[in-house]
Design a protein around this motif. Structure first.
Motif, PDB file in Angstrom:
ATOM      1  N   HIS A 292       0.808  -1.201   0.000  1.00 53.51           N
ATOM      2  CA  HIS A 292       0.000   0.000   0.000  1.00 53.51           C
ATOM      3  C   HIS A 292       0.849   1.263   0.000  1.00 53.51           C
ATOM      4  O   HIS A 292       0.664   2.109  -0.868  1.00 53.51           O
ATOM      5  N   PRO A 293       1.813   1.402   0.941  1.00 54.63           N
ATOM      6  CA  PRO A 293       2.706   2.573   0.822  1.00 54.63           C
ATOM      7  C   PRO A 293       3.315   2.667  -0.569  1.00 54.63           C
ATOM      8  O   PRO A 293       3.496   3.758  -1.119  1.00 54.63           O
ATOM      9  N   TYR A 296       1.545   4.755  -2.975  1.00 58.69           N
ATOM     10  CA  TYR A 296       1.768   6.190  -2.803  1.00 58.69           C
ATOM     11  C   TYR A 296       3.149   6.588  -3.291  1.00 58.69           C
ATOM     12  O   TYR A 296       3.367   7.722  -3.685  1.00 58.69           O
ATOM     13  N   SER A 335      -0.477   6.059   5.208  1.00 55.00           N
ATOM     14  CA  SER A 335      -0.375   4.950   4.268  1.00 55.00           C
ATOM     15  C   SER A 335       0.161   3.683   4.934  1.00 55.00           C
ATOM     16  O   SER A 335       0.073   2.610   4.366  1.00 55.00           O
TER      17      SER A 335
END
Ligand code: HEA
Ligand code: HEA
Ligand code: CUA
Ligand SMILES: [Cu+2]
Lengths: 594, 315, 203
Positions: A292-293, A296, A335
């Motif tokens: 997930h990070p 970003y 995040s």
């Protein structure tokens, strides 16, 4: 001391002592490394796209032989028996498309190339804090990439369990303790790529914190630098858990452990001969804690580029610079605590589920703040529609579609229906393809003159832009319709055997034609790119866009050591159209008039 | 109607409307935001283009209206979350039916098929053991000899039958890799994870016959469309009154030709299996063909089917 | 590459951050290492809580040897600090002595670890034997790689790297400090590994 340094630069130029290899291959100059990253990543990006174009044939015309005979022949009977794609090969292409696009394409381009080239320039430094480390991070990336690419050629082909490599599937496909299987090489490659990113992020963060020029306070940093700083922290802290997970999956595959294998598995009719006692979900937690990070990481540098281009081409300061900075920091923190929204359907209880839904809704707010600030920045501007600006402007609504479609996915109860359908594919491609890729294109058109001393051709650029915009939407918009209808992703036949897919199957053809047309417009870009390097219109000024940030205060292209004199910064990054000023831009390094 | 609007599959469970409503509301929010933004965006681009506005304004937007907008979006998100999504999830994972009429089933996924395990008349699932697994005769390793509860258990391959309007509780697991049990028309999806037995529940509220009626299409013969997986929705007769195809039977190429000969060119057909089980998680090279069939029976049909299965056990 | 570019704050501290580059760099690196081993320890916790039984390491791991190894690593941390202190006091000779001892301790640690591994294999305990053994080998193995990495860096600084002492003593001292931080971290990881794997009772 700094004085002496600049003398040093001149000295060196006199001597011209560096061999070709030291200067262009094993260079420690952040700009050369940035270019190395950039070219490698662009080539791989295009390669990842080629894999997808091949897949799109199978999706549009399932089970029909590829009309390009020599290609089928070259790919061989194991992959394309009789010219028809084998399901294994489809899965390989899918897994490698995802992996290559993200880890070998976009991250190296956004962070390795743009970050490397621009961060030291924008903070007024002569190089990265650790030039040798910088060089090794490129080469470690390169080795990781070579391993990934070689994996196509081992028996059984490359990894084929998705870019997410969920065990037990990834542990047992293929069942072999050899290092030379697609999946094991994928894992090894990932360990290299992760290591490379770690080295890079240590370097970027240190450079930003330590090497900022005199007067360049935190709130005077260009937004691009902020985006890279937060990205650096994401890479630094999110990647290691996947490295650990990668090592553990390697243990499962090579040493026969069962860290991700629970007891009692029967694969292919035979009880699996392992000790058992592991957990399949453990991998998912470790993977998404990174991934997930990671998404970003794909978007923040893009936002940074868009912010730079918009400020420059509206000729006014960004609206709400501070809110942009705080939002991006907040986004970075958040995040780390949304990862399980990729795992809603793994059997979660209400409270954990509520937690991750809530954090996911919260994380949408800073994105909205950032995008709103960028849109509002347009108001009152004097907008120039050049090619970089077109790409940057298109980024806004395209990211808007991608981001907004993240909301139903983030609401777990809606995700029940949408999870693992083409809706998800549509969601994230809008953010990464017409989103991030467009921002990267904007960046390439914008900084090309600084790097090469020549402009990219404008007319070709506009063809590239409009063609890409239309085709991208042609590919990804229908995915939402398919997803709503319930068509699963990663289907070798595009869903043709499912009843619920029948009404939306025809869309597959349109999507494929759009994808191939997109390729044609990319050829325009590639042509433009190489033609302009050698024959593009020469820029007559070091600051052709009349920009304010420090990278434009260098000679073109910037020499080793970057600046001719020590940089000092007197004002914020986007002082355009300051009332009462002589010109409509005040460079950061221009001393105030007494 | 909701489903038509959004392009969702037909819905056939009691809770489907709740899922659809959430999907609808969040899409309304999205569309409103997107349209608002895009209008503002284009207006701004046109009004502030260089030709029109040669000198930029240093300050730009002066109001802080956008903060209110952002707050409103956040509030709507919270409403969707607290009002719809979280309560639905709580219902999904904890409000299991207590109705004694509930049907209990286990689904054991494997590469690339769905094993459906019914406990039989005694209502108790028999013991399973991986040592007993035989892909041909006993795919889930049911201990029919050792465990008396296993004797009457029914195991089918890819055929899931449920009675309409009775709660169903399905426990989902897998023998090998991760799969995902997806019933599009039920708005049900659950990953099948090795080592875990995850229960889900829902109440089907339409029979397959009703669904077939809903999904029926009219085709003109002769057709190039592949209609192998469809059946006739009514009897079609020849000129002499003899029945060429009966309702519920498939129309092969031969029959189709006969129908045309007899002047029947418009036929209404419906899918043989009005609902399917899809695998939603990549599970290997056969992921795409890991399809099962869901049949929603009336009470009588269900009883008859069960009896049929029991009878087959006998021999 | 060339000496032409002199990056600022390599040897002196930047006034507003109070750090020289390498120090910030190593702290960042260590924070990522914390995440790496954090993930492994979380794995241990998760798999342990998830299973019905769990081995008591002491029953088949060699606690006395591991205790010796713990002491060896602690001593090596002390000598590492002493080598840095020696540089601070301007003595390259003493620095060599202490850093040499640090490297030696690392080697002793690895040799002992090697004996432990060899013994496990002899009695038929492999990573594939059980989840516990899988974690034991993965965690100690990865830690061992970190020890090797530290030894390589230290050896370089002991040998060819120490030439910098003549040209830029401040920067060289910084390097030793940074290498020391890393070495202490590796030591610390072991201090957590030892009780987790060897001492915690099973269930
Ligand atoms: C760059 C990458 C990126 C970004 C930024 C995002 C952003 C978001 N993502 Fe996405 N996501 C992915 C990449 C990304 N995602 C990928 C790769 C996957 C799939 C992985 C896989 O399974 O393979 C995924 C999957 C994914 C899932 C899992 C779905 C599933 O598997 O079932 C979820 C669920 O919550 C989710 C949610 C969100 C949310 C809420 C945001 C929010 O942050 C979005 C917030 C943004 C907005 C709300 C938009 C605001 C826009 C404007 C203000 C502009 C409007 C402008 C104009 C109209 C001019 N994403
Ligand atoms: C950054 C990430 C990224 C990007 C940019 C893309 C870009 C594209 N993706 Fe992909 N995709 C993924 C990440 C990405 N994808 C992931 C993670 C998956 C899931 C995989 C899985 O299931 O495990 C996926 C899956 C996926 C699928 C679903 C497959 C399936 O489920 O079976 C499809 C289907 O159409 C698709 C299509 C495309 C297309 C048409 C593009 C196009 O937009 C491509 C556009 C490409 C370019 C425009 C190239 C630009 C480069 C140049 C022009 C080169 C210039 C060179 C020089 C100048 C030297 N992608
Ligand atoms: Cu089973 Cu996909
Ligand atoms: Cu996510």
């Amino acid at each position: 001391m700094i004085e002496a340094t600049y003398n040093g630069v001149h000295h060196e130029e006199h001597q011209g002592e560096l061999s070709f290899v030291r200067k262009y291959v094993f260079s420690t100059d952040h700009k050369v490394i940035g270019i190395q990253y950039g070219l490698t990543a662009l080539v791989l990006l295009f390669f990842g796209f080629c894999l997808m174009m091949l897949m799109r044939w199978q999706l549009a015309f399932p089970g029909q032989p590829l009309p390009i005979g020599f290609l089928s022949k070259w790919l061989g009977d194991a992959r394309m028996p009789g010219g028809i794609m084998a399901p294994e090969f489809y899965n390989q292409l899918g897994a490698m498309h995802g992996t290559i696009m993200i880890f070998l394409g976009v991250v190296p381009l956004a962070v390795g190339a743009f970050g490397n080239y621009l961060v030291p320039l924008q903070v007024g430094a002569q190089d990265m804090a650790f030039p040798k480390l910088n060089m090794s991070s490129y080469w470690v990336y390169f080795i990781g990439g070579v391993i990934m690419l070689c994996s196509f050629f081992v028996p059984g082909g490359s990894a084929q369990s998705g870019w997410t490599s969920y065990p037990p599937l990834a542990d047992v496909t293929p069942q072999s303790h050899s290092l030379f299987t697609g999946q094991s090489m994928w894992l090894t490659g990932m360990v290299f790529l992760i290591t490379s990113s770690l080295l890079g992020s240590v370097n970027t963060i240190t450079t930003i914190v330590q090497l900022r020029a005199k007067g360049l306070t935190w709130m005077r940093l260009p937004f691009f630098v902020w985006a890279q700083l937060v990205t650096g922290f994401l890479l630094l802290l999110a990647f290691p858990p996947l490295e650990a997970a990668g090592v553990m999956q390697l243990m499962d595959r090579l040493a026969g452990t069962s860290l991700f294998l629970p007891s009692g598995l029967v694969v292919g009719g035979k009880a699996l001969n392992v000790s058992g006692g592991g957990s399949a979900l453990l991998w998912q937690h470790l993977f998404w804690f990174l991934a997930h990070p990671e998404v970003y990481v794909l978007i923040l540098p893009a936002m940074g580029i868009v912010a730079e281009v918009i400020a420059n081409n509206t000729r006014k300061p960004l609206w709400g610079y501070k809110s942009l900075v705080y939002s991006v920091i907040f986004l970075g923190f958040m995040s780390f605590i949304v990862w399980a929204h990729h795992m809603f359907l793994t059997g979660m209880g209400t409270s954990i589920n509520a937690f991750f839904q809530t954090t996911t809704m919260i994380i949408s707010v800073p994105s909205i703040v950032i995008l709103t600030a960028l849109i509002l920045s347009l108001w009152g501007g004097s907008i120039r529609f050049n090619v970089p600006m077109l790409f940057a402007l298109a980024f806004l609504p395209m990211f808007g579609i991608g981001g907004l479609t993240g909301l139903p996915l983030g609401l777990a109860s809606a995700d029940i229906h949408l999870h693992d359908t083409y809706y998800v594919i549509g969601h994230f491609h809008y953010v990464v393809a017409p989103g991030t890729l467009f921002a990267l294109f904007a960046g390439i058109y914008y900084w090309f003159p600084k790097v090469t001393g020549r402009q990219l051709n404008d007319a070709l650029g506009k063809i590239h832009f409009w063609g890409s915009l239309i085709c991208m939407n042609g590919i990804f918009l229908p995915m939402f319709i398919q997803g709503m209808a319930g068509v699963s992703r990663r289907l070798y036949d595009g869903g043709s055997s499912y009843l619920h897919a029948q009404n939306v199957l025809v869309l597959n053809k349109g999507m494929s034609y759009s994808a191939w047309a997109l390729a044609v417009f990319q050829l325009v870009f590639i042509l433009n790119f190489f033609w302009s390097i050698f024959a593009g219109r020469k820029v007559t000024s070091d600051n052709p866009w009349e920009a304010t940030t420090l990278e434009w205060a260098t000679p073109t292209p910037p020499p080793h050591g970057n600046f001719l004199k020590v940089s000092e910064v007197f004002r914020g990054p986007y002082e355009y159209s300051v009332p009462g000023a002589k010109r409509d831009f005040l460079p950061q390094n221009e001393p105030p008039e007494a | 109607m909701l489903e038509k609007l959004l392009g969702l599959p037909i819905s056939a469970s009691e809770h489907a409307a709740r899922v659809d409503r959430l999907i609808l509301f969040v899409h309304i929010l999205m569309v409103v935001l997107f349209v608002g933004w895009i209008l503002f965006f284009f207006y701004t681009l046109i009004r502030f283009r260089k030709a029109k506005n040669p000198v930029a304004d240093y300050t730009g937007v002066k109001t802080h209206a956008s903060s209110y907008l952002e707050a409103t979006v956040a509030i709507v998100e919270v409403l969707l979350l607290v009002g719809l999504s979280i309560p639905f999830w709580a219902w999904k994972v904890s409000a299991f039916p207590t109705d004694p009429n509930t049907v209990h089933i286990r689904v054991i996924a494997q590469q690339f098929a769905w094993n459906i395990h019914y406990p039989g008349p005694d209502g108790i699932f028999g013991r399973t053991d991986i040592k007993l697994v035989d892909e041909q005769t006993n795919p889930i390793g049911l201990d029919r000899k050792g465990d008396p509860h296993a004797k009457d258990d029914i195991v089918t391959l890819n055929q899931l039958h449920l009675p309409v309007n009775r709660p169903a509780v399905i426990e989902i697991t897998t023998k090998d890799v991760i799969h995902s049990f997806f019933l599009p028309v039920m708005r049900v999806k659950q990953d099948a994870i090795p080592g875990m037995l995850i229960p889900i529940h829902f109440v089907p509220n339409k029979t397959s016959d009703q669904l077939r009626e809903d999904e029926a299409i009219t085709v003109t013969l002769p057709t190039s469309k592949s209609i192998d997986s469809y059946v006739a929705m009514e009897d079609y007769k020849a000129k002499d009154g003899s029945v060429l195809v009966k309702k519920g039977r498939s129309i092969g190429a031969e029959t189709a030709a006969k129908l045309v000969e007899n002047g029947v060119t418009q036929v209404r057909i419906g899918p043989r299996y009005a609902a399917e089980i899809a695998c939603a998680q990549l599970c290997g090279l056969g992921h795409y063909r890991m399809k099962g069939y869901l049949t929603i029976d009336t009470e009588e049909q269900f009883k008859a089917w069960m009896q049929d299965q029991e009878d087959q056990l006998g021999d | 590459m060339s000496a032409a570019i002199e990056i600022p704050y390599n040897s002196t501290e930047r006034p507003d951050t109070g750090l020289y580059n390498a120090k910030l760099g190593v702290w960042l690196f260590l924070s990522s290492e914390v995440m790496l081993f954090g993930a492994l320890f979380s794995t241990y916790v998760l798999l342990r809580t998830g299973s019905e039984t769990w081995e008591h390491g002491a029953q088949f791991l060699n606690v006395p040897l591991a205790t010796i190894n713990t002491l060896v690593l602690i001593i090596s941390s002390v000598t590492m600090v002493m080598s840095w202190a020696s540089l601070k006091m301007g003595s390259l000779g003493k620095f060599r002595l202490y850093l040499g001892l640090t490297i030696l301790c690392g080697a002793i640690f690895l040799v002992i670890k090697g004996f432990e591994y060899a013994h496990k294999f002899e009695v038929g305990l492999y990573p594939s034997t059980s989840t516990f053994m899988a974690l034991y080998f993965t965690m100690t193995g990865l830690h061992g790689l970190h020890v090797i990495g530290g030894m390589i860096v230290n050896s370089y600084l002991w040998g060819p790297g120490s030439r910098m002492w003549q040209t830029d003593p401040q920067r060289f001292t910084n390097r030793i400090e940074v290498a020391g931080l890393y070495w202490h971290f590796v030591d610390l990881v072991w201090i957590f590994l030892f009780p987790t794997l060897y001492l915690l009772p099973g269930k």
